[in-house]
Scaffold this motif. Structure first.
Motif, PDB file in Angstrom:
ATOM      1  N   ASP A 224       0.838  -1.214   0.000  1.00 19.27           N
ATOM      2  CA  ASP A 224       0.000   0.000   0.000  1.00 19.27           C
ATOM      3  C   ASP A 224       0.864   1.251   0.000  1.00 19.27           C
ATOM      4  O   ASP A 224       0.587   2.225  -0.722  1.00 19.27           O
ATOM      5  CB  ASP A 224      -0.925   0.005   1.221  1.00 19.27           C
ATOM      6  CG  ASP A 224      -2.070  -0.988   1.087  1.00 19.27           C
ATOM      7  OD1 ASP A 224      -2.353  -1.425  -0.047  1.00 19.27           O
ATOM      8  OD2 ASP A 224      -2.683  -1.345   2.124  1.00 19.27           O
ATOM      9  N   LEU A 225       1.913   1.230   0.817  1.00 13.72           N
ATOM     10  CA  LEU A 225       2.810   2.385   0.875  1.00 13.72           C
ATOM     11  C   LEU A 225       3.521   2.580  -0.469  1.00 13.72           C
ATOM     12  O   LEU A 225       3.624   3.728  -0.962  1.00 13.72           O
ATOM     13  CB  LEU A 225       3.845   2.178   1.981  1.00 13.72           C
ATOM     14  CG  LEU A 225       4.936   3.258   2.099  1.00 13.72           C
ATOM     15  CD1 LEU A 225       4.321   4.639   2.350  1.00 13.72           C
ATOM     16  CD2 LEU A 225       5.937   2.897   3.196  1.00 13.72           C
ATOM     17  N   GLU A 226       3.964   1.493  -1.070  1.00 19.09           N
ATOM     18  CA  GLU A 226       4.645   1.581  -2.360  1.00 19.09           C
ATOM     19  C   GLU A 226       3.725   2.157  -3.428  1.00 19.09           C
ATOM     20  O   GLU A 226       4.137   3.003  -4.248  1.00 19.09           O
ATOM     21  CB  GLU A 226       5.128   0.188  -2.771  1.00 19.09           C
ATOM     22  CG  GLU A 226       5.927   0.168  -4.074  1.00 19.09           C
ATOM     23  CD  GLU A 226       6.401  -1.218  -4.429  1.00 19.09           C
ATOM     24  OE1 GLU A 226       6.852  -1.406  -5.575  1.00 19.09           O
ATOM     25  OE2 GLU A 226       6.323  -2.124  -3.563  1.00 19.09           O
ATOM     26  N   ARG A 227       2.464   1.730  -3.415  1.00 25.06           N
ATOM     27  CA  ARG A 227       1.502   2.233  -4.390  1.00 25.06           C
ATOM     28  C   ARG A 227       1.268   3.729  -4.208  1.00 25.06           C
ATOM     29  O   ARG A 227       1.200   4.498  -5.179  1.00 25.06           O
ATOM     30  CB  ARG A 227       0.179   1.484  -4.243  1.00 25.06           C
ATOM     31  CG  ARG A 227      -0.929   1.961  -5.177  1.00 25.06           C
ATOM     32  CD  ARG A 227      -2.200   1.159  -4.961  1.00 25.06           C
ATOM     33  NE  ARG A 227      -2.634   1.204  -3.571  1.00 25.06           N
ATOM     34  CZ  ARG A 227      -3.325   2.220  -3.046  1.00 25.06           C
ATOM     35  NH1 ARG A 227      -3.607   3.290  -3.791  1.00 25.06           N
ATOM     36  NH2 ARG A 227      -3.707   2.174  -1.794  1.00 25.06           N
ATOM     37  N   LEU A 228       1.152   4.170  -2.950  1.00 27.38           N
ATOM     38  CA  LEU A 228       0.921   5.590  -2.674  1.00 27.38           C
ATOM     39  C   LEU A 228       2.119   6.439  -3.116  1.00 27.38           C
ATOM     40  O   LEU A 228       1.947   7.554  -3.625  1.00 27.38           O
ATOM     41  CB  LEU A 228       0.651   5.797  -1.181  1.00 27.38           C
ATOM     42  CG  LEU A 228      -0.661   5.209  -0.652  1.00 27.38           C
ATOM     43  CD1 LEU A 228      -0.746   5.354   0.867  1.00 27.38           C
ATOM     44  CD2 LEU A 228      -1.870   5.899  -1.298  1.00 27.38           C
ATOM     45  N   LEU A 229       3.307   5.917  -2.905  1.00 26.59           N
ATOM     46  CA  LEU A 229       4.497   6.660  -3.312  1.00 26.59           C
ATOM     47  C   LEU A 229       4.586   6.783  -4.836  1.00 26.59           C
ATOM     48  O   LEU A 229       4.972   7.838  -5.368  1.00 26.59           O
ATOM     49  CB  LEU A 229       5.751   5.975  -2.774  1.00 26.59           C
ATOM     50  CG  LEU A 229       5.943   6.042  -1.247  1.00 26.59           C
ATOM     51  CD1 LEU A 229       7.123   5.196  -0.813  1.00 26.59           C
ATOM     52  CD2 LEU A 229       6.136   7.492  -0.791  1.00 26.59           C
ATOM     53  N   VAL A 238       0.581   9.549   2.935  1.00 23.45           N
ATOM     54  CA  VAL A 238       1.792   8.726   2.907  1.00 23.45           C
ATOM     55  C   VAL A 238       2.301   8.477   4.328  1.00 23.45           C
ATOM     56  O   VAL A 238       2.723   7.369   4.672  1.00 23.45           O
ATOM     57  CB  VAL A 238       2.882   9.403   2.057  1.00 23.45           C
ATOM     58  CG1 VAL A 238       4.223   8.670   2.203  1.00 23.45           C
ATOM     59  CG2 VAL A 238       2.463   9.458   0.600  1.00 23.45           C
ATOM     60  N   ARG A 239       2.248   9.540   5.130  1.00 23.65           N
ATOM     61  CA  ARG A 239       2.702   9.411   6.515  1.00 23.65           C
ATOM     62  C   ARG A 239       1.873   8.365   7.268  1.00 23.65           C
ATOM     63  O   ARG A 239       2.403   7.549   8.035  1.00 23.65           O
ATOM     64  CB  ARG A 239       2.588  10.772   7.224  1.00 23.65           C
ATOM     65  CG  ARG A 239       3.012  10.767   8.690  1.00 23.65           C
ATOM     66  CD  ARG A 239       4.445  10.317   8.856  1.00 23.65           C
ATOM     67  NE  ARG A 239       4.861  10.373  10.246  1.00 23.65           N
ATOM     68  CZ  ARG A 239       5.951   9.817  10.716  1.00 23.65           C
ATOM     69  NH1 ARG A 239       6.750   9.154   9.895  1.00 23.65           N
ATOM     70  NH2 ARG A 239       6.267   9.925  11.984  1.00 23.65           N
ATOM     71  N   ASP A 240       0.574   8.366   7.042  1.00 16.25           N
ATOM     72  CA  ASP A 240      -0.305   7.375   7.676  1.00 16.25           C
ATOM     73  C   ASP A 240       0.070   5.960   7.215  1.00 16.25           C
ATOM     74  O   ASP A 240       0.112   5.016   8.028  1.00 16.25           O
ATOM     75  CB  ASP A 240      -1.760   7.676   7.321  1.00 16.25           C
ATOM     76  CG  ASP A 240      -2.711   6.657   7.910  1.00 16.25           C
ATOM     77  OD1 ASP A 240      -2.836   6.610   9.151  1.00 16.25           O
ATOM     78  OD2 ASP A 240      -3.319   5.883   7.133  1.00 16.25           O
ATOM     79  N   ALA A 241       0.350   5.818   5.946  1.00 18.59           N
ATOM     80  CA  ALA A 241       0.730   4.513   5.410  1.00 18.59           C
ATOM     81  C   ALA A 241       2.064   4.045   5.985  1.00 18.59           C
ATOM     82  O   ALA A 241       2.271   2.858   6.261  1.00 18.59           O
ATOM     83  CB  ALA A 241       0.805   4.572   3.892  1.00 18.59           C
ATOM     84  N   GLN A 242       2.988   5.005   6.165  1.00 20.09           N
ATOM     85  CA  GLN A 242       4.279   4.664   6.767  1.00 20.09           C
ATOM     86  C   GLN A 242       4.098   4.172   8.204  1.00 20.09           C
ATOM     87  O   GLN A 242       4.762   3.233   8.647  1.00 20.09           O
ATOM     88  CB  GLN A 242       5.212   5.869   6.728  1.00 20.09           C
ATOM     89  CG  GLN A 242       5.695   6.216   5.327  1.00 20.09           C
ATOM     90  CD  GLN A 242       6.457   7.532   5.299  1.00 20.09           C
ATOM     91  OE1 GLN A 242       6.259   8.418   6.152  1.00 20.09           O
ATOM     92  NE2 GLN A 242       7.333   7.689   4.298  1.00 20.09           N
ATOM     93  N   ASN A 243       3.180   4.842   8.920  1.00 11.03           N
ATOM     94  CA  ASN A 243       2.885   4.406  10.291  1.00 11.03           C
ATOM     95  C   ASN A 243       2.268   3.002  10.312  1.00 11.03           C
ATOM     96  O   ASN A 243       2.530   2.203  11.224  1.00 11.03           O
ATOM     97  CB  ASN A 243       1.935   5.389  10.963  1.00 11.03           C
ATOM     98  CG  ASN A 243       2.626   6.681  11.370  1.00 11.03           C
ATOM     99  OD1 ASN A 243       3.858   6.726  11.455  1.00 11.03           O
ATOM    100  ND2 ASN A 243       1.856   7.733  11.608  1.00 11.03           N
TER     101      ASN A 243
END
Length: 359
Positions: A224-229, A238-243
């Motif tokens: 999910d984080l990779e897709r958002l980036l 992105v910060r939420d996904a990193q968390n």
């Protein structure tokens, strides 16, 4: 190494020889046979078997459906569901096995309790008779007589309570095997606990369903984080996904640490149960020698039959403690095997006992 367990097995052999007299006219059933019957008759096991088969079918269907998509996530999910089905099946089997082992042991313990209470009742009856004679010769008071009567009443109550308890334990065992035609033979195997936790822990962690599920969640969070980036999403999202990735990583470590702690605790419990059994065997040997000494003193006229009866009760109580400790050891061993993902039906403590032989 093998000789160090000889005295324990001899101790257990004597124990079973002494306790095997009760219910000699009733057909008996060995533990392995009882487990086999319980597994055949258990509705829970039949349900678990069907659910396990459905899990196999679902896995095959999922893998077939994924042939075109070639999705690593779908494949991982199918493998996780298969692992869950396998784990649920093993747990259902373990629950039935441990339950029947416990009920098998409970019957023998109840029989031993009844034997002890019967001797204590006989001792109380003799005590009352002696006190009545002393009252007639004015060598005992009415208070002494009342005390003796109270002791007898308590012994009678304890005896009848033990008899009722034996009946209850037998009924529970009969329900487990769906038969009331056989009683447990009371034989349990003592198998030394020779597991090295450092050797089994990596395998336990590798095969853990909980860790697999936590790792899959971590992988999903990373995707999910990779897709958002790649989509150049807003910084806050992105910060939420990193968390979420960080949380998933922490949960993996949390699950791993919990499993290590559970395995260590179960490992310690088996070790402690084994030590208790060893200690009780030594105590039993001491009581046996004490009984032999008192028996010799009775033959020489230095002790009475009542003294011998009291020594016999103490010997039987020590004998019961040995079997109780062995029963707890066997059950704790099975619970450990269940925790680390083994098929408890193949557990070493359920194999045929070789009593009185160095093991």
């Amino acid at each position: 190494m093998r000789k160090s367990y000889g005295s324990l097995l001899v101790c257990l052999g004597i124990l079973l020889l002494l306790t095997g007299q009760a219910g000699a006219d009733t057909p008996t059933i060995a533990l392995n046979e009882g487990v086999h019957l319980a597994l055949q008759e258990s509705i829970d096991c039949k349900i678990a078997q069907l659910e396990w088969e459905n899990g196999q079918i679902a896995y095959q269907k999922a893998m077939a459906d994924n042939l075109l998509a070639q999705s690593s996530y779908n494949q991982g999910l199918a493998e996780l569901n298969l692992m869950k089905a396998d784990a649920a099946y093993r747990q259902s089997i373990a629950n039935v096995v441990i339950s029947v082992v416990r009920r098998f042991s409970d019957v023998r313990l109840a029989m031993m309790d009844l034997q002890i209470k019967e001797r204590q009742l006989r001792l109380s009856e003799k005590g009352l008779e002696l006190t009545q004679k002393k009252v007639k010769t004015q060598n005992a008071s009415e208070y002494d007589l009342l005390q003796a009567e109270a002791d007898l009443a308590k012994s009678q109550f304890d005896y009848h309570k033990s008899r009722d308890n034996l009946e209850e334990k037998q009924q529970a065992f009969f329900l487990s095997i769906s038969s009331d035609e056989m009683v447990p033979d009371g034989k349990l195997s003592f198998v030394p606990f020779e597991v090295e936790i450092a050797e089994i822990l990596p395998e336990v962690l590798q095969s853990s369903v909980d860790i697999k599920e936590a790792l899959d969640s971590l992988e999903l969070a990373r995707l999910d984080l990779e897709r958002l980036l790649l989509d150049e999403t807003a910084a806050l999202v992105v910060r939420d996904a990193q968390n979420q990735v960080s949380l998933a990583e922490l949960r993996v470590e949390q699950v791993r640490a919990g499993i290590i702690q559970d395995v260590q605790s179960a490992f310690n419990s088996v070790r402690q149960a084994e030590q208790t059994y060893r200690a009780n065997c030594l105590s039993y040997e001491l009581e046996k020698k004490q009984y032999q000494i008192i028996q010799g003193q009775v033959d020489a006229g230095l002790k009475t039959e009542d003294d011998l009866l009291k020594a016999q009760i103490s010997l039987w109580e020590a004998e019961r403690s040995v079997f109780d400790a062995l029963s707890n050891y066997v059950i704790t061993y099975l619970e450990f095997d269940e925790l680390i993902g083994k098929d408890v039906r193949k557990s070493a403590v359920l194999q045929e006992a070789s009593m009185g032989v160095d093991g």
